[in-house]
Design an enzyme around this catalytic site. Structure first.
Site, PDB file in Angstrom:
ATOM      1  N   GLN A 105      -2.157  -8.715  16.380  1.00 51.07           N
ATOM      2  CA  GLN A 105      -2.513  -8.903  14.968  1.00 51.07           C
ATOM      3  C   GLN A 105      -2.859 -10.369  14.715  1.00 51.07           C
ATOM      4  O   GLN A 105      -3.254 -10.730  13.617  1.00 51.07           O
ATOM      5  CB  GLN A 105      -1.326  -8.518  14.075  1.00 51.07           C
ATOM      6  CG  GLN A 105      -0.922  -7.066  14.209  1.00 51.07           C
ATOM      7  CD  GLN A 105       0.462  -6.831  13.609  1.00 51.07           C
ATOM      8  OE1 GLN A 105       0.613  -6.579  12.419  1.00 51.07           O
ATOM      9  NE2 GLN A 105       1.483  -6.934  14.441  1.00 51.07           N
ATOM     10  N   HIS A 123      -7.018  -8.063  13.788  1.00 49.27           N
ATOM     11  CA  HIS A 123      -7.279  -8.786  12.537  1.00 49.27           C
ATOM     12  C   HIS A 123      -8.307  -9.904  12.697  1.00 49.27           C
ATOM     13  O   HIS A 123      -8.380 -10.788  11.848  1.00 49.27           O
ATOM     14  CB  HIS A 123      -5.967  -9.342  11.967  1.00 49.27           C
ATOM     15  CG  HIS A 123      -5.010  -8.264  11.524  1.00 49.27           C
ATOM     16  ND1 HIS A 123      -3.664  -8.477  11.291  1.00 49.27           N
ATOM     17  CD2 HIS A 123      -5.224  -6.944  11.276  1.00 49.27           C
ATOM     18  CE1 HIS A 123      -3.090  -7.330  10.924  1.00 49.27           C
ATOM     19  NE2 HIS A 123      -4.013  -6.388  10.915  1.00 49.27           N
ATOM     20  N   CYS A 151     -24.926 -19.525   5.262  1.00 48.76           N
ATOM     21  CA  CYS A 151     -25.474 -18.807   6.411  1.00 48.76           C
ATOM     22  C   CYS A 151     -26.894 -19.303   6.667  1.00 48.76           C
ATOM     23  O   CYS A 151     -27.720 -19.303   5.756  1.00 48.76           O
ATOM     24  CB  CYS A 151     -25.479 -17.310   6.116  1.00 48.76           C
ATOM     25  SG  CYS A 151     -26.364 -16.342   7.346  1.00 48.76           S
ATOM     26  N   CYS A 154     -29.413 -16.177   5.810  1.00 43.15           N
ATOM     27  CA  CYS A 154     -29.659 -15.591   4.480  1.00 43.15           C
ATOM     28  C   CYS A 154     -29.272 -16.514   3.326  1.00 43.15           C
ATOM     29  O   CYS A 154     -29.541 -16.200   2.171  1.00 43.15           O
ATOM     30  CB  CYS A 154     -28.924 -14.257   4.355  1.00 43.15           C
ATOM     31  SG  CYS A 154     -27.150 -14.437   4.097  1.00 43.15           S
ATOM     32  N   SER A 193       6.823  -8.038  12.141  1.00 41.15           N
ATOM     33  CA  SER A 193       7.752  -7.414  11.195  1.00 41.15           C
ATOM     34  C   SER A 193       7.458  -5.923  11.057  1.00 41.15           C
ATOM     35  O   SER A 193       8.267  -5.185  10.500  1.00 41.15           O
ATOM     36  CB  SER A 193       7.656  -8.104   9.832  1.00 41.15           C
ATOM     37  OG  SER A 193       6.332  -8.003   9.340  1.00 41.15           O
TER      38      SER A 193
HETATM   39  P1  OAD Z   1       5.327 -11.439  10.008  1.00 40.22           P
HETATM   40  O1  OAD Z   1       5.440 -12.829   9.473  1.00 40.22           O
HETATM   41  O2  OAD Z   1       5.349 -10.327   9.031  1.00 40.22           O
HETATM   42  O3  OAD Z   1       6.507 -11.191  11.048  1.00 40.22           O
HETATM   43  C1  OAD Z   1       6.769 -12.114  12.069  1.00 40.22           C
HETATM   44  C2  OAD Z   1       7.918 -11.577  12.889  1.00 40.22           C
HETATM   45  O4  OAD Z   1       8.110 -12.432  13.997  1.00 40.22           O
HETATM   46  C3  OAD Z   1       9.244 -11.488  12.141  1.00 40.22           C
HETATM   47  O5  OAD Z   1       9.780 -10.179  12.278  1.00 40.22           O
HETATM   48  C4  OAD Z   1      10.119 -12.518  12.851  1.00 40.22           C
HETATM   49  O6  OAD Z   1      11.490 -12.131  12.929  1.00 40.22           O
HETATM   50  C5  OAD Z   1       9.492 -12.550  14.224  1.00 40.22           C
HETATM   51  N1  OAD Z   1       9.720 -13.776  15.001  1.00 40.22           N
HETATM   52  C6  OAD Z   1       9.881 -15.044  14.549  1.00 40.22           C
HETATM   53  N2  OAD Z   1      10.029 -15.900  15.560  1.00 40.22           N
HETATM   54  C7  OAD Z   1       9.963 -15.167  16.704  1.00 40.22           C
HETATM   55  C8  OAD Z   1      10.038 -15.474  18.086  1.00 40.22           C
HETATM   56  N3  OAD Z   1      10.204 -16.736  18.512  1.00 40.22           N
HETATM   57  N4  OAD Z   1       9.924 -14.458  18.973  1.00 40.22           N
HETATM   58  C9  OAD Z   1       9.742 -13.195  18.555  1.00 40.22           C
HETATM   59  N5  OAD Z   1       9.659 -12.838  17.261  1.00 40.22           N
HETATM   60  C10 OAD Z   1       9.761 -13.814  16.343  1.00 40.22           C
HETATM   61  O7  OAD Z   1       4.011 -11.415  10.933  1.00 40.22           O
HETATM   62  P2  OAD Z   1       3.190 -10.145  11.433  1.00 40.22           P
HETATM   63  O8  OAD Z   1       4.076  -8.982  11.638  1.00 40.22           O
HETATM   64  O9  OAD Z   1       2.348 -10.614  12.553  1.00 40.22           O
HETATM   65  O10 OAD Z   1      -2.426 -10.005   8.448  1.00 40.22           O
HETATM   66  O11 OAD Z   1       2.279  -9.890  10.168  1.00 40.22           O
HETATM   67  C11 OAD Z   1       1.313  -8.885  10.229  1.00 40.22           C
HETATM   68  C12 OAD Z   1       0.104  -9.265   9.421  1.00 40.22           C
HETATM   69  O12 OAD Z   1       0.501  -9.645   8.095  1.00 40.22           O
HETATM   70  C13 OAD Z   1      -0.632 -10.485   9.924  1.00 40.22           C
HETATM   71  O13 OAD Z   1      -1.523 -10.193  10.977  1.00 40.22           O
HETATM   72  C14 OAD Z   1      -1.365 -10.947   8.695  1.00 40.22           C
HETATM   73  C15 OAD Z   1      -0.254 -10.825   7.692  1.00 40.22           C
HETATM   74  O14 OAD Z   1      -0.642 -10.633   6.367  1.00 40.22           O
HETATM   75  C16 OAD Z   1      -3.586 -10.411   7.951  1.00 40.22           C
HETATM   76  O15 OAD Z   1      -3.785 -11.580   7.661  1.00 40.22           O
HETATM   77  C17 OAD Z   1      -4.570  -9.322   7.794  1.00 40.22           C
END
Ligand code: OAD
Length: 248
Positions: A105, A123, A151, A154, A193
């Site tokens: 992601q 993403h 751009c 365009c 998460s």
């Molecule tokens: P989140 O910020 O929601 O979650 C990050 C996770 O990483 C949390 O559960 C933390 O506990 C965990 N974490 C922190 N440090 C860590 C480490 N050293 N090792 C392992 N885990 C650790 O981020 P994402 O789940 O990636 O989307 O969020 C998903 C999407 O929400 C992103 O791609 C973005 C955001 O809005 C878009 O921008 C479309």
């Protein structure tokens, strides 16, 4: 950290492995995650003002500048031991003719930097820029003070090639990710998460298909109680240990 011997054995025997990563795998590189209290980007910034097409239409300069700031953070950071361990895992599996699919992601491109040829970037990638109007990737444009730049084809605004809330994921990438989750024997959910769809469905699909599902995350998530193994630790520590234990 003591890793379960049964997990080490399962991974050693697995013919196909799929991995989903989220912002947590890049946390140890110094990049902020999204949802963590205090440090997460969404604790400081309002997603609807920065990461939606409506936000860009309302205030393109603000959105462009915010992504330019994040791009700069990425440029000044580098992959960590967790990224390198996944690259090593891929090399070990490929060396014995096994399948490895990496789904992320993250938009930082760090998995590419450590040598993966194929990364399913659900993403997008913050280093790529596209035309807002025509939705085509624009590799270069004339130097300008204007933000966002225009751009060259365009004259419309340029934007980062990332997926914003309310936008569809790249269809072929999503299809490949769904397929990998359904056929793999071992599925890893690392540093996410698990709150954003459709990525959040991937481990559930893998569970439904009877895969061994391994979560690596210091903090519990909705997946934790369902995972076959939930390893409460930082990916930069756990992944190198796991790879070393499976392929000593
Ligand atoms: P989140 O910020 O929601 O979650 C990050 C996770 O990483 C949390 O559960 C933390 O506990 C965990 N974490 C922190 N440090 C860590 C480490 N050293 N090792 C392992 N885990 C650790 O981020 P994402 O789940 O990636 O989307 O969020 C998903 C999407 O929400 C992103 O791609 C973005 C955001 O809005 C878009 O921008 C479309």
């Amino acid at each position: 950290m003591t890793l379960p011997l049964t997990l080490i054995e399962t991974l050693r025997r697995a013919n196909s492995v799929a991995v989903l990563t989220g912002a947590g795998i890049s946390a140890e590189s110094g990049l902020p995650t999204f949802r963590e209290a205090q440090t997460g980007l969404w604790a400081k910034y309002e997603p609807t003002e920065l990461a939606t097409p409506q936000a860009f239409e309302r205030n393109p300069q603000l959105v462009w500048d915010w992504y330019a700031w994040r791009r700069e953070l990425v440029t000044q950071s580098k992959p960590n031991a967790g990224h390198y361990a996944l690259a090593a895992m891929e090399r070990h599996l490929h060396a014995t003719g096994k399948t490895f699919t990496l789904i992320t992601q993250n938009v930082d491109g760090f998995h590419h930097l450590v040598g993966h040829q194929t990364v399913l970037e659900l993403h997008g990638n913050i280093q790529r820029t596209k035309c807002y109007r025509e939705n085509t990737v624009i590799p270069t444009w004339p130097s300008t003070e204007e933000r966002p730049p225009r751009c060259p084809r365009c004259g419309g605004y340029l934007r980062p090639d990332v997926v914003w809330f309310g936008e569809a994921l790249p269809p072929a990438t999503l299809t490949a990710a769904l397929q990998a989750a359904q056929v793999c024997e071992v599925f890893f959910s690392i540093g996410t998460s698990g709150l954003v769809e459709p990525a959040a469905s991937l481990p559930r699909l893998a569970l439904d298909a009877k895969a061994c599902v391994v979560e690596i995350n210091p903090t519990p998530t909705p997946l934790t109680p369902q995972a076959t193994y939930a390893i409460a630790g930082a990916s930069g520590t756990v992944l190198p240990e796991l790879v070393q234990a499976v392929w000593p």
